[in-house]
Design a protein around this motif. Sequence first.
Motif, short mmCIF file in Angstrom:
data_model
loop_
_atom_site.label_atom_id
_atom_site.label_comp_id
_atom_site.label_asym_id
_atom_site.label_seq_id
_atom_site.Cartn_x
_atom_site.Cartn_y
_atom_site.Cartn_z
N ASP A 1 -15.70 -4.58 -1.60
CA ASP A 1 -16.67 -5.54 -1.77
C ASP A 1 -18.10 -4.87 -1.04
OD1 ASP A 1 -15.48 -7.58 -2.55
OD2 ASP A 1 -15.41 -8.71 -0.91
N THR A 2 -17.99 -4.16 -0.25
CA THR A 2 -19.09 -3.38 0.60
C THR A 2 -19.48 -2.15 -0.19
OG1 THR A 2 -18.42 -4.06 2.73
CG2 THR A 2 -19.97 -2.31 2.67
N LEU A 3 -18.33 -1.26 -0.52
CA LEU A 3 -18.69 0.13 -1.23
C LEU A 3 -18.44 0.29 -2.70
CD1 LEU A 3 -17.37 1.91 1.96
CD2 LEU A 3 -19.84 1.78 1.21
N GLY A 4 -17.92 -0.69 -3.11
CA GLY A 4 -17.50 -0.85 -4.66
C GLY A 4 -16.08 0.07 -4.92
N ASP A 5 -15.88 0.41 -5.92
CA ASP A 5 -14.51 1.18 -6.45
C ASP A 5 -14.94 2.68 -6.30
OD1 ASP A 5 -12.31 1.80 -7.34
OD2 ASP A 5 -12.83 1.77 -9.51
N THR A 6 -15.06 3.04 -4.99
CA THR A 6 -15.57 4.52 -4.59
C THR A 6 -14.57 5.17 -3.37
OG1 THR A 6 -17.11 3.75 -2.78
CG2 THR A 6 -18.01 3.92 -4.95
N ILE A 7 -13.27 4.34 -3.29
CA ILE A 7 -12.45 4.72 -2.48
C ILE A 7 -11.27 5.06 -2.88
CG2 ILE A 7 -11.74 4.08 0.14
CD1 ILE A 7 -13.89 1.95 -0.06
N ILE A 8 -10.42 6.03 -2.24
CA ILE A 8 -9.14 6.35 -2.59
C ILE A 8 -8.52 6.34 -0.97
CG2 ILE A 8 -9.43 8.83 -2.55
CD1 ILE A 8 -7.32 9.13 -4.57
N PRO A 9 -7.22 5.54 -1.16
CA PRO A 9 -6.56 5.58 0.13
C PRO A 9 -5.55 6.83 0.29
CG PRO A 9 -5.51 4.05 -1.28
CD PRO A 9 -6.66 4.63 -2.19
N LEU A 10 -5.56 7.31 1.56
CA LEU A 10 -4.49 8.30 1.85
C LEU A 10 -3.80 7.71 3.11
CD1 LEU A 10 -6.27 11.84 1.93
CD2 LEU A 10 -4.68 10.74 -0.03
N THR A 11 -2.44 7.91 3.35
CA THR A 11 -2.01 7.28 4.45
C THR A 11 -0.96 8.51 5.08
OG1 THR A 11 -0.59 5.68 5.50
CG2 THR A 11 0.17 6.39 3.45
N TYR A 12 -0.96 8.73 6.28
CA TYR A 12 -0.18 9.81 6.92
C TYR A 12 1.29 9.16 6.74
CZ TYR A 12 0.73 12.68 10.91
OH TYR A 12 1.40 13.97 11.74
N VAL A 13 2.24 10.21 6.59
CA VAL A 13 3.77 9.65 6.36
C VAL A 13 4.21 8.82 7.65
CG1 VAL A 13 4.57 11.50 5.01
CG2 VAL A 13 4.54 11.92 7.35
N ASN A 14 3.31 8.96 8.89
CA ASN A 14 3.79 8.10 9.91
C ASN A 14 3.09 6.78 9.71
OD1 ASN A 14 3.90 10.92 10.70
ND2 ASN A 14 3.71 10.20 12.67
N SER A 15 3.73 6.03 8.94
CA SER A 15 3.26 4.86 8.26
C SER A 15 4.49 3.82 7.61
CB SER A 15 2.15 4.94 7.44
OG SER A 15 2.57 5.45 6.17
N THR A 16 4.31 2.61 7.72
CA THR A 16 5.50 1.95 6.99
C THR A 16 5.54 2.17 5.56
OG1 THR A 16 4.07 -0.03 6.67
CG2 THR A 16 5.24 0.22 8.78
N ALA A 17 6.65 1.70 5.21
CA ALA A 17 6.84 1.93 3.62
C ALA A 17 5.74 0.74 2.67
CB ALA A 17 8.31 1.36 3.10
N SER A 18 5.62 -0.25 3.53
CA SER A 18 4.69 -1.02 2.62
C SER A 18 3.15 -0.62 2.66
CB SER A 18 4.44 -2.70 3.38
OG SER A 18 4.25 -2.51 4.97
N ILE A 19 2.82 0.15 3.90
CA ILE A 19 1.46 0.97 3.72
C ILE A 19 1.64 2.17 2.76
CG2 ILE A 19 -0.09 2.34 4.93
CD1 ILE A 19 -0.04 -0.74 5.67
N LYS A 20 2.62 2.89 2.70
CA LYS A 20 2.80 3.83 1.58
C LYS A 20 2.82 3.09 0.13
CE LYS A 20 5.71 7.31 4.40
NZ LYS A 20 5.80 6.50 5.64
N SER A 21 3.37 2.00 0.06
CA SER A 21 3.46 1.41 -1.23
C SER A 21 1.97 1.02 -1.54
CB SER A 21 4.27 0.19 -1.09
OG SER A 21 4.36 -0.58 -2.57
N PHE A 22 1.25 0.36 -0.62
CA PHE A 22 -0.18 -0.02 -1.03
C PHE A 22 -1.03 1.38 -1.59
CE2 PHE A 22 -4.54 -0.14 0.64
CZ PHE A 22 -4.99 -1.13 0.05
N VAL A 23 -0.89 2.24 -0.80
CA VAL A 23 -1.68 3.46 -1.14
C VAL A 23 -1.13 3.91 -2.67
CG1 VAL A 23 -1.80 5.93 -0.80
CG2 VAL A 23 -1.87 4.19 1.18
N GLY A 24 0.20 4.10 -3.02
CA GLY A 24 0.49 4.29 -4.35
C GLY A 24 -0.03 3.51 -5.20
N LYS A 25 -0.22 2.17 -5.11
CA LYS A 25 -0.43 1.28 -5.94
C LYS A 25 -1.80 1.33 -6.24
CE LYS A 25 1.31 -2.68 -5.46
NZ LYS A 25 1.45 -4.20 -4.82
#
Length: 369
Positions: free
Chosen positions: A130-154
Amino acid sequence: MGVLDILQSKTTGLPECYRQMSESEMVSRIEAIKRKMGGQLYLPGHHYQKDEVIQFADDTGDSLKLAQLSAENAQAKYIVFCGVHFMAETADILSSDEQTVVLPDMRAGCSMADMADIHQTEKAWEILQDTLGDTIIPLTYVNSTASIKSFVGKNGGATVTSSNAKAMVEWALTQKERILFLPDQHLGRNTAYDLGVPLDQMAVWDPIANVLESEGPNEDVRVILWKGHCSVHEKFTMENIRQVREDMPGVRVLVHPECTFDVVQASDINGSTKKIIDTIENAPTGSSWAIGTEMNLVNRLIQTHPDKHIVSLNPNMCPCLTMNRIDLPHLLWALESIADGEVINQINVDKETANFAKIALERMLERSI
């Protein structure tokens, strides 16, 4: 899996008989099971594991290496992961449906991974979009849960390790104007700075207050750092560096990039677990080193390189407590349960989560040699 998931697990505690067993008997029984099961059994072990456990590992490595080996492993029916839960989840995501992944102690978690849950992340994403628009790509360190990795992949992103963080951040900045880096702010900050992103173009997302902490206007922000950290690496301080340089003239300070920005900048070398190991192996005889990383690994480097003077950067440092949940009694219990046909502590990531998490992992693996 977060803390609540572990506490709510139906897994029973370690049977008392394993607590009463001598170390020699446990070692003998583990060796017998490994001989009997042969290639059906695979034990990957992270570098931070205790010596009593790492001696049985079929392969040792950092997160990237173990992720790659898990992806390549097609023979083993059972993967008994000697590490923490996010690593075992990664192994389950990358292995086949016919393979079973076991974590010897379900309490072996990661405080950093638990600093970013999926509900916080989805809320942050909504506000940031809402603040920055569609300008962001997420990266997650592998030290994260499967659900966070899934969010990033999606959402078009990928996972990173400390070994390939520079390559992955560089790639991400070609995809979108901004990065959301989860969950370790220090690795994200140190990596982006090394790639030329100034500190005033970085901001920190506070998942408790749901606010973006920025020194300048939001439109100037290129890297958004999740407010998380490693409880081990954050304990290395500037005072530690000052003291070791005073006590050991000529010492080289070698730290992990999960350390704070000031500590990394004041060190001589910073890098992944693999880089730390390689640096010490290639260092000249007689050289002096103060290493800022997990104590089990530092102690192992001291033992295997007696020709070098090696100390921990923080002399009062303790090993990673959650990583050390894996011990001989729990390892033997897990292996004997498998041998008896009753699997305990199985890691099973649901298919939808696994599918998108695998996309994030594969985006990383295809860019990592």
